[in-house]
Design an enzyme around this catalytic site. Sequence first.
Site, PDB file in Angstrom:
ATOM      1  N   HIS A  14       0.766 -21.688   6.422  1.00 34.52           N
ATOM      2  CA  HIS A  14       0.741 -20.381   7.085  1.00 34.52           C
ATOM      3  C   HIS A  14       1.011 -20.508   8.580  1.00 34.52           C
ATOM      4  CE1 HIS A  14      -3.585 -21.487   7.599  1.00 34.52           C
ATOM      5  NE2 HIS A  14      -3.484 -20.791   8.722  1.00 34.52           N
ATOM      6  N   ASN A  56      -4.626  -2.499  -0.586  1.00 31.35           N
ATOM      7  CA  ASN A  56      -5.533  -3.637  -0.469  1.00 31.35           C
ATOM      8  C   ASN A  56      -5.141  -4.547   0.688  1.00 31.35           C
ATOM      9  OD1 ASN A  56      -7.747  -5.249  -1.322  1.00 31.35           O
ATOM     10  ND2 ASN A  56      -6.359  -6.584  -2.462  1.00 31.35           N
ATOM     11  N   THR A  57      -3.859  -4.882   0.758  1.00 31.94           N
ATOM     12  CA  THR A  57      -3.399  -5.745   1.845  1.00 31.94           C
ATOM     13  C   THR A  57      -3.483  -5.030   3.188  1.00 31.94           C
ATOM     14  OG1 THR A  57      -1.918  -6.899   0.311  1.00 31.94           O
ATOM     15  CG2 THR A  57      -1.485  -7.182   2.657  1.00 31.94           C
ATOM     16  N   LEU A 115       6.129   8.194  -8.433  1.00 26.99           N
ATOM     17  CA  LEU A 115       5.453   6.931  -8.190  1.00 26.99           C
ATOM     18  C   LEU A 115       5.270   6.159  -9.494  1.00 26.99           C
ATOM     19  CD1 LEU A 115       2.708   8.303  -5.775  1.00 26.99           C
ATOM     20  CD2 LEU A 115       4.959   7.366  -5.186  1.00 26.99           C
ATOM     21  N   CYS A 123       2.636   5.414 -10.931  1.00 34.55           N
ATOM     22  CA  CYS A 123       1.577   5.999 -11.749  1.00 34.55           C
ATOM     23  C   CYS A 123       2.063   7.216 -12.528  1.00 34.55           C
ATOM     24  CB  CYS A 123       0.378   6.378 -10.875  1.00 34.55           C
ATOM     25  SG  CYS A 123       0.762   7.612  -9.614  1.00 34.55           S
TER      26      CYS A 123
END
Length: 202
Positions: A35, A53-54, A130, A132
């Site tokens: 990294h 989340n990120t 989307l 979903c």
Amino acid sequence: MLGALQGVHAERIDVWLDEDEWRGYASVGVDAVLHVELAASCDALLFAPLDANTLAKAALGLADNLATCVLRAWPYDLLPDDVDGARALKPVVAAPAMNTVMWRQRITREHVDTLCSRGAAIVPPVAKKLACGATGHGAMAAPEDIVTAVLTALAERGTRVCADVGASAIGGGGDGGGDDGDDGGGDGGCLLYTSDAADDSL
């Protein structure tokens, strides 16, 4: 997104997985820390799609996978005393993608504002169908618009790009939706794959 980069000479793309972080690392001071090396060798950091989340991890400074570790090692929000000609700040660009309700959450706006306050450039999501099944704001912006944002941020720094590609870009979950799940990268760049985007698939 690779198609959008054709005019930027996307000749080689290296793909890095979370498990590559410490693979082959055995000797302190001898073996490279992935990294840190990625943060040092690339000129721009792109998160596309940036799932909820990120986004939260980035805003809070968490570093529990390769992509977020690269962000923590990225020189974009340093203390004034740490900024000099030898260690110039480098751009961060993010293209959020998630369910409409997730995008409209107050906490999401707080996290986006936090990244903006640190100097990150945000390419807002667009309205479309989307992953979903719902239609609304939350789909990742068009690859061409994201590439334009990266090139604008890079200015005269070149076209070496280190991109975080969520699971939806590889073919998993995420609410980028439709044809938004393209890979991203650049000349001598790399793709960081993280499974976090799967958390936003509903």
